[in-house]
Design an enzyme around this catalytic site. Sequence first.
Site, PDB file in Angstrom:
ATOM      1  N   GLY A 140       0.771  -1.224  -0.116  1.00  0.00           N
ATOM      2  CA  GLY A 140      -0.104  -0.030   0.107  1.00  0.00           C
ATOM      3  C   GLY A 140       0.750   1.333   0.011  1.00  0.00           C
ATOM      4  O   GLY A 140       0.349   2.439   0.510  1.00  0.00           O
ATOM      5  N   SER A 141       2.077   1.229  -0.567  1.00  0.00           N
ATOM      6  CA  SER A 141       2.772   2.494  -0.465  1.00  0.00           C
ATOM      7  C   SER A 141       2.259   3.603  -1.476  1.00  0.00           C
ATOM      8  O   SER A 141       2.152   4.758  -1.095  1.00  0.00           O
ATOM      9  CB  SER A 141       4.414   2.214  -0.845  1.00  0.00           C
ATOM     10  OG  SER A 141       4.372   1.737  -2.115  1.00  0.00           O
TER      11      SER A 141
ATOM     12  N   ARG B  86     -16.041 -14.476 -10.426  1.00  0.00           N
ATOM     13  CA  ARG B  86     -15.544 -12.893 -10.245  1.00  0.00           C
ATOM     14  C   ARG B  86     -16.809 -12.052 -10.113  1.00  0.00           C
ATOM     15  O   ARG B  86     -16.711 -11.100  -9.279  1.00  0.00           O
ATOM     16  CB  ARG B  86     -14.929 -12.502 -11.380  1.00  0.00           C
ATOM     17  CG  ARG B  86     -13.419 -13.282 -11.605  1.00  0.00           C
ATOM     18  CD  ARG B  86     -12.739 -12.841 -12.550  1.00  0.00           C
ATOM     19  NE  ARG B  86     -11.494 -13.431 -12.928  1.00  0.00           N
ATOM     20  CZ  ARG B  86     -10.580 -13.395 -12.108  1.00  0.00           C
ATOM     21  NH1 ARG B  86     -10.097 -12.940 -11.027  1.00  0.00           N
ATOM     22  NH2 ARG B  86      -9.189 -14.485 -12.325  1.00  0.00           N
TER      23      ARG B  86
ATOM     24  N   MET C 225      -4.372  -7.165  -6.758  1.00  0.00           N
ATOM     25  CA  MET C 225      -4.009  -8.188  -7.712  1.00  0.00           C
ATOM     26  C   MET C 225      -5.032  -8.995  -8.105  1.00  0.00           C
ATOM     27  O   MET C 225      -5.055 -10.195  -7.893  1.00  0.00           O
ATOM     28  CB  MET C 225      -2.823  -8.983  -6.705  1.00  0.00           C
ATOM     29  CG  MET C 225      -1.681  -8.350  -6.253  1.00  0.00           C
ATOM     30  SD  MET C 225      -0.801  -7.561  -7.739  1.00  0.00           S
ATOM     31  CE  MET C 225      -0.115  -8.854  -8.346  1.00  0.00           C
ATOM     32  N   ARG C 226      -6.094  -8.666  -8.359  1.00  0.00           N
ATOM     33  CA  ARG C 226      -7.401  -9.221  -8.675  1.00  0.00           C
ATOM     34  C   ARG C 226      -7.656  -8.742 -10.352  1.00  0.00           C
ATOM     35  O   ARG C 226      -7.753  -7.613 -10.334  1.00  0.00           O
ATOM     36  CB  ARG C 226      -8.499  -9.311  -8.049  1.00  0.00           C
ATOM     37  CG  ARG C 226      -8.259  -9.827  -6.679  1.00  0.00           C
ATOM     38  CD  ARG C 226      -8.028 -11.314  -6.658  1.00  0.00           C
ATOM     39  NE  ARG C 226      -9.078 -11.998  -6.921  1.00  0.00           N
ATOM     40  CZ  ARG C 226      -8.936 -13.223  -7.190  1.00  0.00           C
ATOM     41  NH1 ARG C 226      -7.875 -13.948  -7.183  1.00  0.00           N
ATOM     42  NH2 ARG C 226     -10.083 -13.904  -7.628  1.00  0.00           N
TER      43      ARG C 226
ATOM     44  N   ASN D   2      -5.273   2.883 -12.808  1.00  0.00           N
ATOM     45  CA  ASN D   2      -4.455   1.888 -12.384  1.00  0.00           C
ATOM     46  C   ASN D   2      -3.122   2.501 -12.586  1.00  0.00           C
ATOM     47  O   ASN D   2      -2.780   3.242 -13.469  1.00  0.00           O
ATOM     48  CB  ASN D   2      -4.505   0.573 -13.091  1.00  0.00           C
ATOM     49  CG  ASN D   2      -3.616  -0.623 -12.596  1.00  0.00           C
ATOM     50  OD1 ASN D   2      -3.461  -0.705 -11.510  1.00  0.00           O
ATOM     51  ND2 ASN D   2      -3.038  -1.094 -13.705  1.00  0.00           N
TER      52      ASN D   2
ATOM     53  N   HIS E 218       0.940   0.968 -13.187  1.00  0.00           N
ATOM     54  CA  HIS E 218       1.877  -0.030 -13.570  1.00  0.00           C
ATOM     55  C   HIS E 218       3.229   0.210 -13.618  1.00  0.00           C
ATOM     56  O   HIS E 218       3.593   1.352 -14.153  1.00  0.00           O
ATOM     57  CB  HIS E 218       1.436  -0.458 -14.904  1.00  0.00           C
ATOM     58  CG  HIS E 218       2.030  -1.899 -15.429  1.00  0.00           C
ATOM     59  ND1 HIS E 218       1.810  -3.018 -14.592  1.00  0.00           N
ATOM     60  CD2 HIS E 218       3.155  -2.039 -16.354  1.00  0.00           C
ATOM     61  CE1 HIS E 218       2.737  -3.953 -15.314  1.00  0.00           C
ATOM     62  NE2 HIS E 218       3.452  -3.321 -16.154  1.00  0.00           N
TER      63      HIS E 218
ATOM     64  N   ASP F 189      -3.337  -3.977 -17.962  1.00  0.00           N
ATOM     65  CA  ASP F 189      -2.247  -3.253 -18.309  1.00  0.00           C
ATOM     66  C   ASP F 189      -2.456  -2.441 -19.741  1.00  0.00           C
ATOM     67  O   ASP F 189      -1.354  -2.067 -20.365  1.00  0.00           O
ATOM     68  CB  ASP F 189      -0.983  -3.643 -17.876  1.00  0.00           C
ATOM     69  CG  ASP F 189      -0.752  -4.289 -16.498  1.00  0.00           C
ATOM     70  OD1 ASP F 189      -1.625  -3.646 -15.620  1.00  0.00           O
ATOM     71  OD2 ASP F 189      -0.197  -5.182 -16.289  1.00  0.00           O
TER      72      ASP F 189
ATOM     73  N   GLU G  72       6.420   6.842  -9.008  1.00  0.00           N
ATOM     74  CA  GLU G  72       5.083   5.888  -8.807  1.00  0.00           C
ATOM     75  C   GLU G  72       4.392   6.955  -7.879  1.00  0.00           C
ATOM     76  O   GLU G  72       3.227   7.465  -8.092  1.00  0.00           O
ATOM     77  CB  GLU G  72       4.935   4.780  -8.446  1.00  0.00           C
ATOM     78  CG  GLU G  72       5.529   3.722  -9.403  1.00  0.00           C
ATOM     79  CD  GLU G  72       4.916   2.295  -8.876  1.00  0.00           C
ATOM     80  OE1 GLU G  72       3.878   2.020  -8.410  1.00  0.00           O
ATOM     81  OE2 GLU G  72       5.839   1.450  -8.861  1.00  0.00           O
TER      82      GLU G  72
HETATM   83  C1  GRF Z   1       3.246  -0.998  -7.382  1.00  0.00           C
HETATM   84  O1  GRF Z   1       4.723  -0.914  -7.966  1.00  0.00           O
HETATM   85  C2  GRF Z   1       2.539  -0.641  -8.486  1.00  0.00           C
HETATM   86  O2  GRF Z   1       2.780   0.030  -9.675  1.00  0.00           O
HETATM   87  C3  GRF Z   1       1.933  -2.267  -8.891  1.00  0.00           C
HETATM   88  O3  GRF Z   1       2.065  -2.886  -7.578  1.00  0.00           O
HETATM   89  C4  GRF Z   1       3.268  -2.283  -6.610  1.00  0.00           C
HETATM   90  C5  GRF Z   1       2.245  -2.024  -5.610  1.00  0.00           C
HETATM   91  O4  GRF Z   1       3.175  -1.376  -4.397  1.00  0.00           O
HETATM   92  N1  GRF Z   1       0.655  -2.080  -9.633  1.00  0.00           N
HETATM   93  P1  GRF Z   1       2.453  -0.825  -3.356  1.00  0.00           P
HETATM   94  O5  GRF Z   1       1.528  -1.728  -2.774  1.00  0.00           O
HETATM   95  O6  GRF Z   1       1.393   0.548  -3.708  1.00  0.00           O
HETATM   96  O7  GRF Z   1       3.397  -0.482  -2.238  1.00  0.00           O
END
Ligand code: GRF
Length: 228
Positions: free
Chosen positions: A25-26, A79, A104-105, A121, A123, A159, A188
């Site tokens: 969750g950063s 789903r 991750m779903r 999103n 990526h 993506d 990011e």
């Molecule tokens: C990040 O690198 C994001 O781009 C990818 O998954 C990672 C998640 O990191 N989709 P965080 O949980 O936000 O720290």
Amino acid sequence: MPGASTLPGDAMARKRVAVLISGRGSNMVSLIEAAKAKDYPAEIALVVSNRPDAAGLAHARAAGIATEVVDHRPHGKDRAAFERVLQHALDESRIDFICLAGFMRLFTAEFVLHWQGRMLNIHPALLPSFPGLDPHGQALRAGVKLSGATVHFVIPETDAGPIIAQAAVPVREDDTADTLAGRVLTVEHRIYPLALKLVAQGRVRIVDDRCLVEGGAASDGILMVPND
Ligand code: GRF
């Protein structure tokens, strides 16, 4: 309020955002931090995790943000059933925009189309290069000299979708997937709050599958590798 009469009523209201996570969750934290600014056009109204043990949940709670766990496991491969529970939580919180942040779903096309133009999103690669799993390993194997991060609107294809913002970092010859991931993560944390701000301000239009950003001039620096 001075100037308020020149704006449509809801242009002044902060957009209500749900951040969906599965882990650390950063990026969620970077959005929460950005939204603390009084003039930020969105508020993080809800954090949803599909995993009860996601570390990010504790950070969200510590920041005083409402959290929900919508565990995918009881729904197995169904789903749509998972999405019905998720949609209910989003409706209850009157969510305007979804930010996927390490969620991750995969979603059904129906869910994605319901949120078309309202779900973002991030990526960790310069899309359309290196979608899917292990983007940093893909970048290192391809030998690219620059990598980076992309914030895009979500479409049914994984993506892919109109690109709102990108930021680049150099790739070093001694990089591992982990060192490159760390460098990309720093950008990011800058572009996700920026992209959400632009979208929440109504400055992003999708035209022919591309995003046009009002007042979105590129920075004038160039990043060159090698830089002899
Ligand atoms: C990040 O690198 C994001 O781009 C990818 O998954 C990672 C998640 O990191 N989709 P965080 O949980 O936000 O720290």
